[in-house]
Design a protein around this motif. Structure first.
Motif, PDB file in Angstrom:
ATOM      1  N   VAL A 105       6.692  -2.258 -13.560  1.00 58.13           N
ATOM      2  CA  VAL A 105       6.532  -0.839 -12.469  1.00 58.13           C
ATOM      3  C   VAL A 105       7.046  -0.900 -11.647  1.00 58.13           C
ATOM      4  CG1 VAL A 105       4.566  -0.116 -11.460  1.00 58.13           C
ATOM      5  CG2 VAL A 105       3.747  -1.291 -14.115  1.00 58.13           C
ATOM      6  N   LEU A 106       7.393  -0.097 -10.789  1.00 58.71           N
ATOM      7  CA  LEU A 106       7.853   0.265  -9.587  1.00 58.71           C
ATOM      8  C   LEU A 106       6.976   1.419  -8.740  1.00 58.71           C
ATOM      9  CD1 LEU A 106      11.522   0.466  -8.761  1.00 58.71           C
ATOM     10  CD2 LEU A 106      10.032   2.406  -7.174  1.00 58.71           C
ATOM     11  N   ASP A 107       6.672   1.184  -7.745  1.00 54.93           N
ATOM     12  CA  ASP A 107       5.697   2.116  -6.654  1.00 54.93           C
ATOM     13  C   ASP A 107       7.040   1.591  -5.481  1.00 54.93           C
ATOM     14  OD1 ASP A 107       3.575   2.343  -7.662  1.00 54.93           O
ATOM     15  OD2 ASP A 107       2.599   0.538  -7.554  1.00 54.93           O
ATOM     16  N   PHE A 108       6.786   2.785  -5.079  1.00 59.44           N
ATOM     17  CA  PHE A 108       7.923   3.361  -3.995  1.00 59.44           C
ATOM     18  C   PHE A 108       6.651   4.435  -2.621  1.00 59.44           C
ATOM     19  CE2 PHE A 108       8.790   7.406  -1.650  1.00 59.44           C
ATOM     20  CZ  PHE A 108       9.820   6.441  -0.135  1.00 59.44           C
ATOM     21  N   ALA A 109       5.981   3.769  -1.570  1.00 66.02           N
ATOM     22  CA  ALA A 109       5.519   3.896  -1.167  1.00 66.02           C
ATOM     23  C   ALA A 109       5.671   4.666   0.099  1.00 66.02           C
ATOM     24  CB  ALA A 109       4.427   2.822  -0.813  1.00 66.02           C
ATOM     25  N   PRO A 110       5.652   5.547   0.819  1.00 64.90           N
ATOM     26  CA  PRO A 110       6.157   5.974   1.887  1.00 64.90           C
ATOM     27  C   PRO A 110       4.693   5.739   3.008  1.00 64.90           C
ATOM     28  CG  PRO A 110       5.170   7.783   0.930  1.00 64.90           C
ATOM     29  CD  PRO A 110       5.150   6.578  -0.455  1.00 64.90           C
ATOM     30  N   THR A 111       3.459   5.710   3.226  1.00 64.82           N
ATOM     31  CA  THR A 111       2.486   5.763   4.000  1.00 64.82           C
ATOM     32  C   THR A 111       1.516   4.514   3.349  1.00 64.82           C
ATOM     33  OG1 THR A 111       1.746   7.693   2.263  1.00 64.82           O
ATOM     34  CG2 THR A 111       2.619   9.085   4.073  1.00 64.82           C
ATOM     35  N   ALA A 112       1.419   4.491   2.503  1.00 68.39           N
ATOM     36  CA  ALA A 112       0.191   3.423   2.497  1.00 68.39           C
ATOM     37  C   ALA A 112       0.893   2.735   0.934  1.00 68.39           C
ATOM     38  CB  ALA A 112      -0.726   4.545   2.037  1.00 68.39           C
ATOM     39  N   VAL A 113      -0.262   1.753   1.151  1.00 72.03           N
ATOM     40  CA  VAL A 113      -0.041   0.360   0.208  1.00 72.03           C
ATOM     41  C   VAL A 113      -0.184   0.702  -0.754  1.00 72.03           C
ATOM     42  CG1 VAL A 113      -0.180  -2.078  -0.047  1.00 72.03           C
ATOM     43  CG2 VAL A 113      -0.045  -1.982   2.099  1.00 72.03           C
ATOM     44  N   PRO A 114       0.519   0.488  -2.159  1.00 72.00           N
ATOM     45  CA  PRO A 114       0.476   0.529  -2.999  1.00 72.00           C
ATOM     46  C   PRO A 114      -1.444   0.566  -3.568  1.00 72.00           C
ATOM     47  CG  PRO A 114       2.305  -0.093  -2.978  1.00 72.00           C
ATOM     48  CD  PRO A 114       2.482  -0.747  -1.797  1.00 72.00           C
ATOM     49  N   ALA A 115      -1.971   0.510  -4.436  1.00 70.74           N
ATOM     50  CA  ALA A 115      -3.180   0.152  -4.981  1.00 70.74           C
ATOM     51  C   ALA A 115      -3.000  -1.387  -5.068  1.00 70.74           C
ATOM     52  CB  ALA A 115      -3.424   1.309  -6.248  1.00 70.74           C
ATOM     53  N   LEU A 116      -1.814  -1.758  -6.109  1.00 76.19           N
ATOM     54  CA  LEU A 116      -2.562  -2.700  -7.196  1.00 76.19           C
ATOM     55  C   LEU A 116      -1.508  -4.268  -5.935  1.00 76.19           C
ATOM     56  CD1 LEU A 116      -0.008  -1.873 -10.383  1.00 76.19           C
ATOM     57  CD2 LEU A 116      -2.198  -2.197  -9.413  1.00 76.19           C
ATOM     58  N   LEU A 117      -1.721  -3.656  -4.718  1.00 70.20           N
ATOM     59  CA  LEU A 117      -1.294  -5.179  -3.828  1.00 70.20           C
ATOM     60  C   LEU A 117      -2.176  -5.305  -2.896  1.00 70.20           C
ATOM     61  CD1 LEU A 117       2.606  -4.083  -3.150  1.00 70.20           C
ATOM     62  CD2 LEU A 117       1.188  -6.279  -4.777  1.00 70.20           C
ATOM     63  N   GLN A 118      -3.341  -3.743  -2.654  1.00 72.74           N
ATOM     64  CA  GLN A 118      -4.134  -3.632  -1.309  1.00 72.74           C
ATOM     65  C   GLN A 118      -5.212  -4.763  -1.260  1.00 72.74           C
ATOM     66  OE1 GLN A 118      -5.444   0.523  -1.664  1.00 72.74           O
ATOM     67  NE2 GLN A 118      -3.648   1.459  -1.306  1.00 72.74           N
TER      68      GLN A 118
END
Length: 291
Positions: A105-118
């Motif tokens: 899984v790759l998440d690109f997050a330009p405005t907020a921390v991805p849900a899997l890392l919050q």
């Protein structure tokens, strides 16, 4: 590579598999009750074969489906011929299913921390802000949604966890969501997660200038199925499952990755930014005569 499997067909296969499992039936017993072969049922549950309308009705009856289950299955089945799967609410339940099935899984997050890392505090602050501008009376209580989001992160702690990579814009780290103390805690959690061998957290720093930024997206890859791209914007989300869009977002990922710091430099930057968020708190405590 295996044949392309539409996202909605895969979601339907997952729903049918869960219904059968909850009924306590094996595929052999269920196939006998449905009057089809075990091989056919297995192919349906792997999204390699579309069940007929009669078979779907039989499954719902044999598995003891509730009205809610019936609605979910028939809604998915009715949309199967269309490519992609758009117009979903943000963070649809099926996203967690796909994350659990993925090998990477790759998440690109330009405005907020991805849900899997919050962290819980960070998630709570984000959801509170979203609720302040949204009118959704049937929405779950914030604490239920925070708990669900944190529980979803368990996918990264399993023995069979997917390889996970997050690409963050530096702005995600600089904005003190929930306040300085909560943000410092969030960033240190990112650093601790980045120490895991199957997790990478990399930052695109301001000093590297502009880069191609299409907004929040995820690329999910699977061992036995073709990739999916998950898109999320205000009030809506969806999946792209055709080769063209997947290739486009794979190329975009490469350009963002080229603009990002490596893992070690990203951790160093995150630690410095966490210290910046801590500084106002320490200054106030010093003025109050506390160490």
């Amino acid at each position: 590579m295996s044949d392309r499997l539409p996202a909605r067909m895969r979601a339907l296969a997952g729903e049918l598999t869960d219904l059968r499992a909850r009924s306590g039936m094996t595929t052999r017993v269920a196939a006998r009750a449905l009057g089809i072969s075990s091989a056919s049922l297995n192919r349906t549950e792997k999204a390699k074969r579309a069940a007929s309308t009669e078979e779907l009705g039989g499954m719902l009856a044999v598995y003891g489906a509730t009205d809610r289950d019936r609605h979910a299955v028939l809604e998915l089945a009715g949309e199967l011929p269309l490519p992609g799967w758009l117009g979903l609410p943000p963070e649809p339940a099926v996203l967690a299913r796909f994350e659990a099935q993925a090998s990477a899984v790759l998440d690109f997050a330009p405005t907020a921390v991805p849900a899997l890392l919050q962290t819980g505090a960070y998630a709570r602050a984000l959801l509170t802000q979203a609720d302040a501008v949204a009118d959704a009376p049937d929405r779950q209580a914030p604490e239920q949604r925070v708990s669900a989001r944190v529980a979803r992160q368990g996918v990264l702690s399993r023995l069979s966890a997917p390889r996970y990579a997050a690409l963050l814009d530096e702005a995600v780290l600089r904005r003190p969501v929930g306040g300085g103390a909560a943000m410092a805690e969030q960033i240190r959690w990112l650093v601790s997660r980045a120490a895991e061998p199957h997790i990478s957290v990399r930052v695109v720093p301001f000093r590297h200038g502009g880069y191609r930024n299409p907004g929040r997206f995820s690329v999910l890859r699977f061992r036995e199925a073709t990739p999916l791209v998950y898109l999320e914007h205000e009030g809506s989300s969806g999946f792209l499952d055709t080769p063209g869009p997947v290739e486009v977002f794979t190329a975009i990922t490469a350009t963002i990755s080229a603009a990002a710091l490596d893992d070690s430099d990203s951790v160093n930057l995150m630690n410095r930014i966490a210290a910046d968020h801590d500084r106002p708190v320490r200054t106030v405590l010093t003025r109050q005569g506390r160490p």
